[in-house]
Design an enzyme around this catalytic site. Structure first.
Site, PDB file in Angstrom:
ATOM      1  N   ASP A 189      -9.657  -6.023  -4.208  1.00  0.00           N
ATOM      2  CA  ASP A 189      -8.809  -4.500  -2.920  1.00  0.00           C
ATOM      3  C   ASP A 189     -10.136  -3.847  -3.229  1.00  0.00           C
ATOM      4  OD1 ASP A 189      -7.849  -2.676  -2.146  1.00  0.00           O
ATOM      5  OD2 ASP A 189      -5.858  -3.468  -2.526  1.00  0.00           O
ATOM      6  N   HIS A 229      -7.620  -5.858  -0.010  1.00  0.00           N
ATOM      7  CA  HIS A 229      -6.071  -4.964   0.257  1.00  0.00           C
ATOM      8  C   HIS A 229      -4.886  -5.707   2.093  1.00  0.00           C
ATOM      9  CE1 HIS A 229      -3.973  -1.295   0.066  1.00  0.00           C
ATOM     10  NE2 HIS A 229      -3.957  -1.224   1.461  1.00  0.00           N
ATOM     11  N   SER A 238       0.815  -0.739   0.283  1.00  0.00           N
ATOM     12  CA  SER A 238      -0.180   0.256  -0.142  1.00  0.00           C
ATOM     13  C   SER A 238       1.020   1.194  -0.027  1.00  0.00           C
ATOM     14  CB  SER A 238      -0.679  -0.250   1.669  1.00  0.00           C
ATOM     15  OG  SER A 238      -2.034   0.651   0.768  1.00  0.00           O
TER      16      SER A 238
END
Ligand SMILES: *[C@@H]1O[C@H](CO)[C@@H](O)[C@H](O)[C@H]1NC(C)=O
Length: 333
Positions: free
Chosen positions: A273, A301, A144
């Site tokens: 995600d 995610h 991320s």
């Protein structure tokens, strides 16, 4: 008899401590749990410095000749401990380092100049030098926000790296909006100032968990409360970081630096995600055709929490493929 009572109280006390902690300080218990887990996995927490700036990291093993060291960068509002489930499945022969990103958990909290993606890359570079990780090429993993940082790091310091793994990285121009982006756009229109990634009630946190994980977790109320208690004192800081990484300067950092990435690249993404859209994987593939892409079914995610065993295996396989390629190259030259 006395002995019996004594052993009874010895048993009762920890149980009582456990129950009161769980009822009144669930956050402390979650921290104790992370401590216990790090301990079980043989990770040691350490500190390193650049001047007065402090980095907190955990590591296992020592740099070796057989495989490159691995440095792992976590995402927004997480900590180095999010990688514990993955480390559980990594061979103990690998040297692994997980660092708290600038301002997070045990690493110094300064100001926005360290929270932009460029700022974070600068700090991670200092960290790498502070522990001598740059003496030999290492493998960089980022998820991320940490994926955005890892990718930009790879473009700035190609000679430091033997390879990079980006797990659902932020910082690209995504062909499709994620559910989070859609919600943020709605929030903007209704000029509400609560940000879905920065919950301040149990309900908002439950929403965030639902958004992040494809697998329904159904966390007990006490666990939610504990997670929330540990987050709330940091909410002001999270807001500052959020403004920086979604600002003009950082939003597309990875996209802007993609063409400079030289080291072998692996991309891992959950197909479901809802935070950072999986359409980013095709963007990376188009820009860097040699990268290896793995899209995971039934995964959201939080890839490192939902499919830790798979992530560990993908990274280990990628590393051994690099080794083989490296040796073939040596034989040819
Ligand atoms: C901090 O890091 C920078 C960049 O890596 C380095 O040039 C500098 O010498 C470091 N300072 C200290 C005090 O370690």
């Amino acid at each position: 008899m006395e002995l019996l009572m004594l052993s009874g109280s010895i048993l009762v006390f920890p149980a009582l401590a456990f129950i009161t902690t769980f009822l009144f300080w669930p956050g402390a218990l979650l921290k104790a749990y992370d401590w216990y887990w790090r301990h079980r996995l043989g990770l040691v927490v350490r500190y390193s410095y650049n001047g007065s700036y402090r980095f907190c990291y955990s590591s296992r093993g020592a740099p070796g000749r057989a495989t490159p060291s691995m440095l792992m960068l976590h995402g927004f509002s997480a900590t180095k401990d999010v990688f514990l489930p993955v480390i559980k499945y990594l061979p103990t022969s690998h040297h692994v380092v997980c660092v708290d990103m600038p301002g997070h958990e045990g690493t110094s909290r300064t100001g926005p100049e360290d929270y932009s993606i460029q700022g974070q890359v600068r700090r991670i570079h200092q960290f790498v030098q502070s522990i001598g990780l740059d003496k030999r090429p290492f493998h960089l993993v980022g998820t991320s926000m940490g994926g955005n940082v890892a990718g930009v790091y790879a473009s700035h310091y190609p000679s430091h790296l033997s390879g990079t793994t980006l797990i659902c990285p932020a910082g690209l121009v995504y062909p499709t909006d994620s559910e989070l982006i859609c919600r943020l756009k709605e929030f903007e229109k209704s000029s509400q100032d609560s940000i879905p990634l920065i919950p301040s009630t149990c309900q908002e946190l439950a929403e965030l968990v639902k958004l992040s994980c494809h697998t329904p977790l159904n966390l007990p109320q006490q666990v939610l409360q504990g997670l929330l208690d540990n987050r709330i004192p940091n909410n002001g800081f999270y807001k500052e970081v959020f403004m920086e990484i979604t600002g003009e300067k950082s939003r597309h950092s990875l996209q802007e630096n993609l063409h400079l990435i030289r080291a072998p690249l692996q991309v891992i993404w959950g197909k479901e995600d809802q935070v950072v859209d999986v359409s980013g994987a095709a963007v990376l593939q188009a820009a860097l055709p040699h990268c290896q892409v793995a899209l995971l079914d039934n995964c959201g995610h939080t890839v490192e929490l939902e499919q830790p065993r798979k992530v560990a295996r993908l990274i280990v396989d990628f590393l051994s493929a690099q080794e083989v390629n490296g040796e073939n190259a040596k034989k040819l030259s």
